[in-house]
Design a protein around this motif. Sequence first.
Motif, short mmCIF file in Angstrom:
data_model
loop_
_atom_site.label_atom_id
_atom_site.label_comp_id
_atom_site.label_asym_id
_atom_site.label_seq_id
_atom_site.Cartn_x
_atom_site.Cartn_y
_atom_site.Cartn_z
N ARG A 10 0.85 -1.18 0.00
CA ARG A 10 0.00 0.00 0.00
C ARG A 10 0.89 1.23 0.00
NH1 ARG A 10 -4.67 -2.08 0.15
NH2 ARG A 10 -5.15 -3.91 1.33
N SER A 58 0.72 5.82 -0.57
CA SER A 58 -0.09 7.03 -0.74
C SER A 58 0.62 7.96 -1.70
CB SER A 58 -0.30 7.75 0.60
OG SER A 58 -1.09 6.97 1.44
N MET A 60 -4.01 10.09 -2.19
CA MET A 60 -4.83 8.95 -2.60
C MET A 60 -4.13 7.69 -2.15
SD MET A 60 -5.86 10.08 -6.46
CE MET A 60 -6.94 8.70 -6.71
N LYS A 61 -4.89 6.73 -1.71
CA LYS A 61 -4.30 5.45 -1.30
C LYS A 61 -4.37 4.49 -2.48
CE LYS A 61 -5.08 5.84 3.59
NZ LYS A 61 -3.80 6.32 3.96
N GLY A 62 -3.26 3.84 -2.73
CA GLY A 62 -3.19 2.90 -3.83
C GLY A 62 -2.60 1.58 -3.39
N TYR A 94 -5.88 2.08 -7.86
CA TYR A 94 -6.56 2.87 -6.85
C TYR A 94 -7.98 2.33 -6.80
CZ TYR A 94 -2.88 6.39 -6.92
OH TYR A 94 -1.69 7.05 -6.80
N ARG A 129 -4.25 1.37 -12.85
CA ARG A 129 -3.59 2.59 -13.34
C ARG A 129 -2.33 2.32 -14.14
NH1 ARG A 129 -5.30 7.46 -10.60
NH2 ARG A 129 -7.43 7.01 -9.99
#
Length: 126
Positions: A25, A27, A31-33, A48, A53
């Motif tokens: 994980r 950021s 945004m957290k991805g 995301y 992406r």
Amino acid sequence: MISIRTPSYFSDHQESSYTVTSVRRYSEQNMKGVIGYSDSKKQLYIRYGDELRGVLKFRDIAPGVIDFYHIGVPEEFRGTGAAKTLAKAGMEYVVENDLRVRLTCPYMRKFVDEACLPIYFDRIFN
């Protein structure tokens, strides 16, 4: 299995299921991805939520040696740092798994050259 929605850029991945063996994980821009790894598809990916992406594709070329041959990021996500994040994750994958790597992908060659880290240079297979 995780089902994720993929942009039309990834024509061979319209609706994909991934067996995730490794997930990180992170950021970026508030945004957290998630960065994941799909052994069956031989790629690392960045997503995301349920939206893919980018992907970093590789192939096995010898025991303990892989080739990063393509990074794909849809046009609408270019310039967001997705490719750079995937490149870093790819090289971390190589180091953590004690692999050697061929960098057929021009972006990966550029990333490793600019990172200028001996730990990356030591992993290059020519």
